[in-house]
Design an enzyme around this catalytic site. Structure first.
Site, PDB file in Angstrom:
ATOM      1  N   TRP A   1     -62.186  47.990  18.124  1.00  0.00           N
ATOM      2  CA  TRP A   1     -62.295  48.667  19.423  1.00  0.00           C
ATOM      3  C   TRP A   1     -61.644  47.826  20.521  1.00  0.00           C
ATOM      4  O   TRP A   1     -60.972  48.367  21.410  1.00  0.00           O
ATOM      5  CB  TRP A   1     -63.776  48.910  19.735  1.00  0.00           C
ATOM      6  CG  TRP A   1     -64.025  49.556  21.065  1.00  0.00           C
ATOM      7  CD1 TRP A   1     -63.747  50.849  21.411  1.00  0.00           C
ATOM      8  CD2 TRP A   1     -64.622  48.952  22.220  1.00  0.00           C
ATOM      9  NE1 TRP A   1     -64.132  51.074  22.710  1.00  0.00           N
ATOM     10  CE2 TRP A   1     -64.673  49.935  23.231  1.00  0.00           C
ATOM     11  CE3 TRP A   1     -65.123  47.685  22.493  1.00  0.00           C
ATOM     12  CZ2 TRP A   1     -65.195  49.679  24.502  1.00  0.00           C
ATOM     13  CZ3 TRP A   1     -65.646  47.424  23.745  1.00  0.00           C
ATOM     14  CH2 TRP A   1     -65.684  48.422  24.735  1.00  0.00           C
ATOM     15  N   HIS A   2     -61.815  46.514  20.474  1.00  0.00           N
ATOM     16  CA  HIS A   2     -61.221  45.638  21.482  1.00  0.00           C
ATOM     17  C   HIS A   2     -59.703  45.566  21.339  1.00  0.00           C
ATOM     18  O   HIS A   2     -58.997  45.428  22.338  1.00  0.00           O
ATOM     19  CB  HIS A   2     -61.805  44.231  21.385  1.00  0.00           C
ATOM     20  CG  HIS A   2     -63.148  44.088  22.029  1.00  0.00           C
ATOM     21  ND1 HIS A   2     -64.330  44.400  21.382  1.00  0.00           N
ATOM     22  CD2 HIS A   2     -63.509  43.687  23.281  1.00  0.00           C
ATOM     23  CE1 HIS A   2     -65.346  44.183  22.196  1.00  0.00           C
ATOM     24  NE2 HIS A   2     -64.882  43.757  23.352  1.00  0.00           N
ATOM     25  N   GLY A   3     -59.182  45.620  20.125  1.00  0.00           N
ATOM     26  CA  GLY A   3     -57.739  45.533  19.908  1.00  0.00           C
ATOM     27  C   GLY A   3     -57.433  44.808  18.618  1.00  0.00           C
ATOM     28  O   GLY A   3     -58.259  44.046  18.104  1.00  0.00           O
TER      29      GLY A   3
END
Length: 431
Positions: free
Chosen positions: A325-327
């Site tokens: 989700w963050h990358g």
């Protein structure tokens, strides 16, 4: 405001023009949310105001393309609810995350953030969680009551929200800029002034202004630390005022003799709780609180098979979802995988502490868990900050990988040194 003025203002405070534009729109969410309380025309008008102002602020901050990016997962989620309710939760989870991953790869936002830039990917991350939770809760509305956990029972949606309600929820007054996330059912009850937001018999409702002022002071204090001391506290700490401003930050009432409203629904970080955490297990409860709650309800708990206890697999899978989700940067992946081992190691120390009978030894284990959490958290956070694999490995190697080795040693030791369970007294035959 003309571009030269924007450039001079941005250079004066040491940020890029893109970041300045975002900050101005971010601050604008406070007056925008204030006027939401006074929109005439009932819930329909409030939904329209929420959606329109959110879209306008997105356009002013990120440009027209941002709203196009936001609409993609929003429409995918709504279409899945309309066309395939039975599987809409799973379909939306993978499609929304797939689109988010594609945007992460295309824009490589982490590099832009490190260089002082910004784009709409951060807001898209928040909208992705909102869309998925809404669709899964609509999916849960089909299930039998006895098959649901407490959180599922509380948040499930029995009927399909209208498209206007759905867009108002996703974009509400710019709340998607930095979160925190909230549930569709709460949004609907708040907009319709039902549940805990229902006015009293005298037509009064608790004033949010004192809570807003307190949140603004806390945000200003954290911003001062960020600017002048150590850039450590997250932007999400500064979103609380806008939630308090339009009254959505209310969670309920205290249990005291004279009940008072609780204004902690929008609380996303407990600063002292993070700095003074006695164990790693406490960290998800005090850091990025609303995202941690989302991960617990929509990933962790749903991976536990009925009748069984959660184990390391559920923890690792949840932290992996958080990393994605963050990358897709190696630093994110390493940090969140490392956090799973960190929490598991902390649990071993806690079990040993609970099995100890003497008070001094209990205190020693408590101190060890605190020191362990402080060490491994600061060690692991390097990856989250530098993002690249080479820099992360180099930083870990400079301290001989102590924060990686220590949790693994504790986990393995926990398999070998298993504390005896407290003996239970046998019941008498006549009992």
């Amino acid at each position: 405001m003309e571009l030269p003025e924007m450039e001079s203002m941005a250079s004066a405070i040491g940020v890029s023009v893109a970041v300045l534009r975002f900050l101005l729109c971010f601050v604008a969410t406070i007056p925008v949310s204030f006027f939401h309380r006074f929109v005439p025309g009932g819930p329909t008008a409030r939904h329209l105001y929420a959606a329109a102002t959110g879209a306008l602020l997105s356009y002013l901050s990120f440009g027209f393309s941002s709203n196009l990016h936001f609409v993609v997962p929003m429409l995918l989620g709504y279409a899945s609810m309309v066309l395939c309710r039975k599987y809409c939760g799973v379909i939306t989870f993978f499609m929304a995350f797939g689109y988010l991953i594609g945007c992460h790869v295309y824009y490589m936002s982490g590099d832009a953030w490190k260089e002082g830039g910004i784009d709409a990917t951060g807001a898209l991350m928040v909208i992705t969680l909102k869309v998925i939770s809404c669709v899964i809760n609509y999916n849960d509305g089909m299930l039998k009551d006895e098959d649901l956990r407490e959180a599922q029972r509380k948040n499930r949606l029995l009927k399909l929200p209208s498209l206007l309600e759905y867009f108002g929820y996703c974009l509400c007054c710019g709340s998607h800029f930095a979160g925190p996330v909230y549930e569709m059912k709460d949004y609907l009850e708040w907009t319709e002034r039902k549940g805990i937001w229902q006015r009293s018999a005298k037509g009064l409702s608790p004033s949010p202004y004192l809570a807003t002022f307190r949140a603004l002071l806390q945000a200003a204090f954290c911003m001062g630390l960020y600017l002048y001391l150590v850039p450590h506290f997250p932007l999400s700490r500064f979103t609380e005022p806008l939630y308090q401003e339009y009254g959505f930050g209310k969670r309920g009432w205290t249990d005291s003799k004279q009940p008072k409203p609780r204004w902690d629904r929008a609380k996303n970080v407990d600063i002292l709780g993070v700095e003074l955490a006695k164990s790693s297990v406490q960290l998800p409860l005090v850091w990025n609180i609303q995202v941690s709650t989302w991960l617990r309800h929509y990933v962790y708990e749903r991976l536990i098979q009925k009748g069984k206890k959660a184990g390391f697999f559920q923890l690792l899978a949840t932290q992996t979802v958080s990393a994605v989700w963050h990358g897709l940067y190696p630093g994110y992946i390493i940090f969140f995988v490392q956090s799973a081992t960190m929490i598991s190691g902390s649990r071993v120390l806690y079990r040993w502490q609970q099995a100890t009978q003497t008070v001094p030894l209990k205190k020693l284990f408590e101190l060890m868990n605190f020191a362990y959490t402080l060490l491994v958290l600061n060690y692991s956070s390097v990856g989250f900050m530098v993002l690249s694999l080479h820099e992360t490995i180099a930083a870990f190697g400079s301290v001989y990988y102590i924060g990686t080795i220590l949790p693994i040693v504790l986990i393995l030791s926990g398999k070998i040194i298993k504390p005896a369970r407290p003996a239970r007294s046998k019941p008498h035959k006549d009992q």
